[in-house]
Design an enzyme around this catalytic site. Structure first.
Site, PDB file in Angstrom:
ATOM      1  N   LYS A 205       2.949   0.893  -1.760  1.00 20.35           N
ATOM      2  CA  LYS A 205       2.471   1.028  -3.148  1.00 20.35           C
ATOM      3  C   LYS A 205       3.624   1.168  -4.137  1.00 20.35           C
ATOM      4  O   LYS A 205       3.637   0.513  -5.168  1.00 20.35           O
ATOM      5  CB  LYS A 205       1.586   2.282  -3.304  1.00 20.35           C
ATOM      6  CG  LYS A 205       0.293   2.257  -2.545  1.00 20.35           C
ATOM      7  CD  LYS A 205      -0.562   3.461  -2.923  1.00 20.35           C
ATOM      8  CE  LYS A 205       0.099   4.809  -2.667  1.00 20.35           C
ATOM      9  NZ  LYS A 205       0.291   5.113  -1.250  1.00 20.35           N
TER      10      LYS A 205
ATOM     11  N   ARG B 144      -6.538  10.020  -6.457  1.00 21.83           N
ATOM     12  CA  ARG B 144      -6.568  10.262  -5.016  1.00 21.83           C
ATOM     13  C   ARG B 144      -7.878  10.833  -4.531  1.00 21.83           C
ATOM     14  O   ARG B 144      -8.089  10.955  -3.323  1.00 21.83           O
ATOM     15  CB  ARG B 144      -5.469  11.250  -4.635  1.00 21.83           C
ATOM     16  CG  ARG B 144      -4.106  10.633  -4.636  1.00 21.83           C
ATOM     17  CD  ARG B 144      -3.128  11.524  -3.934  1.00 21.83           C
ATOM     18  NE  ARG B 144      -1.854  10.839  -3.793  1.00 21.83           N
ATOM     19  CZ  ARG B 144      -0.843  11.304  -3.103  1.00 21.83           C
ATOM     20  NH1 ARG B 144      -0.951  12.460  -2.481  1.00 21.83           N
ATOM     21  NH2 ARG B 144       0.282  10.636  -3.024  1.00 21.83           N
TER      22      ARG B 144
ATOM     23  N   ARG C 160      11.491   5.588   7.826  1.00 16.64           N
ATOM     24  CA  ARG C 160      11.725   5.666   6.382  1.00 16.64           C
ATOM     25  C   ARG C 160      12.737   6.730   5.961  1.00 16.64           C
ATOM     26  O   ARG C 160      12.660   7.865   6.383  1.00 16.64           O
ATOM     27  CB  ARG C 160      10.399   5.923   5.660  1.00 16.64           C
ATOM     28  CG  ARG C 160      10.529   5.914   4.153  1.00 16.64           C
ATOM     29  CD  ARG C 160       9.220   5.677   3.490  1.00 16.64           C
ATOM     30  NE  ARG C 160       8.342   6.843   3.562  1.00 16.64           N
ATOM     31  CZ  ARG C 160       7.136   6.877   3.027  1.00 16.64           C
ATOM     32  NH1 ARG C 160       6.651   5.829   2.420  1.00 16.64           N
ATOM     33  NH2 ARG C 160       6.409   7.955   3.133  1.00 16.64           N
TER      34      ARG C 160
ATOM     35  N   ARG D 217      12.221  12.714   4.737  1.00 14.81           N
ATOM     36  CA  ARG D 217      11.470  13.763   4.048  1.00 14.81           C
ATOM     37  C   ARG D 217      10.762  14.658   5.057  1.00 14.81           C
ATOM     38  O   ARG D 217      10.242  14.193   6.058  1.00 14.81           O
ATOM     39  CB  ARG D 217      10.404  13.145   3.129  1.00 14.81           C
ATOM     40  CG  ARG D 217      11.006  12.508   1.897  1.00 14.81           C
ATOM     41  CD  ARG D 217      10.379  13.054   0.636  1.00 14.81           C
ATOM     42  NE  ARG D 217       8.926  13.100   0.678  1.00 14.81           N
ATOM     43  CZ  ARG D 217       8.141  12.119   0.244  1.00 14.81           C
ATOM     44  NH1 ARG D 217       8.642  11.022  -0.231  1.00 14.81           N
ATOM     45  NH2 ARG D 217       6.836  12.257   0.289  1.00 14.81           N
TER      46      ARG D 217
ATOM     47  N   ARG E 267      -1.658  14.088   6.332  1.00 16.11           N
ATOM     48  CA  ARG E 267      -1.735  13.168   5.181  1.00 16.11           C
ATOM     49  C   ARG E 267      -2.733  12.045   5.434  1.00 16.11           C
ATOM     50  O   ARG E 267      -3.460  11.639   4.523  1.00 16.11           O
ATOM     51  CB  ARG E 267      -0.350  12.570   4.893  1.00 16.11           C
ATOM     52  CG  ARG E 267       0.611  13.555   4.243  1.00 16.11           C
ATOM     53  CD  ARG E 267       2.006  12.985   4.160  1.00 16.11           C
ATOM     54  NE  ARG E 267       2.131  11.930   3.161  1.00 16.11           N
ATOM     55  CZ  ARG E 267       3.117  11.037   3.146  1.00 16.11           C
ATOM     56  NH1 ARG E 267       4.034  11.045   4.094  1.00 16.11           N
ATOM     57  NH2 ARG E 267       3.169  10.132   2.206  1.00 16.11           N
TER      58      ARG E 267
END
Ligand SMILES: [Zn+2]
Length: 217
Positions: free
Chosen positions: A15, A88, A127, A160, A171
């Protein structure tokens, strides 16, 4: 040209990358609640401290807080926008519709970037993120390792802490229970504006799919 756009999708669906490119190509300001929240947290504002009580536990911030932050942003940036991962929850979607109705400018298009769980996990593990500017990079694609300087701002890239497996499970669960109903909500209230995109394809192909739809509407 349609200029009030929502991009939805699970973690690692791209996104942010697509929002960056679309924003650049069409001159529409884009924002993610995640980036706004991180900025508030970094500056230690009261909104940031409030948000950290939730994000620190891997939870989403309450609708009311998210909408408060977005409303301030919209007031500063005008009638065009590209929302990355907002709304969301159905509550946020309803509140956003109300806010837009009162200004007479409804949403133009909603894109859902779809990605299978296995591919989400593979991308998350790979990532690296910049905590300063919010950019993310696929380590294997760029040959990066932890601590390398962010190509955009020079700050060191990190994995992260919300990217670990347990946090990712939470999540994904939150995405399925809270954000998938937003897709159903738009499917009912604005079916002609909702488009599903296969996000497992390459970045360029995904971008071209979105641009093709933008140009036809
Ligand atoms: Zn950076």
């Amino acid at each position: 040209m349609k200029k009030r756009i929502v991009l939805l999708g699970p973690p690692a669906s791209g996104k942010g990358t697509q929002a960056d490119r679309l924003s650049l190509a069409y001159g529409v300001p884009h924002v993610s609640t995640g980036a706004l929240l991180r900025s508030e947290c970094e500056r230690g504002t009261s909104l940031g401290l409030e948000a950290e009580e939730w994000t620190g536990k891997g939870l989403l911030v309450p609708d009311e807080l998210a909408v408060r932050i977005i409303t301030v942003w919209m007031a500063e940036h005008g009638p065009s926008f590209l929302f990355d991962g907002f709304p969301r929850t159905v509550g946020q979607a309803i509140h956003l519709d109300e806010a837009l109705q009162s200004t007479g400018v409804p949403l133009d298009l909603i894109f859902l970037l779809e990605l299978p769980d296995a591919e989400i996990r593979r991308r998350i593990e790979d990532r690296l993120s910049c905590l300063k500017c919010g950019a993310t990079f696929a380590a294997s694609l760029h040959g990066f390792s932890d601590g390398v300087a962010c190509p955009r701002c020079g700050s060191p890239l990190v994995r992260r802490n919300d990217d670990n497996a347990l946090a990712l499970d939470r999540r994904l669960e939150v995405y399925k229970t809270q954000t998938m109903p937003v897709v159903s909500y738009y499917g009912k209230t604005a079916p002609s504006k909702l488009f599903r995109i296969d996000a497992a394809k390459g970045t360029d192909e995904v971008f071209d799919s979105i641009v093709g739809i933008l140009n036809r509407h």
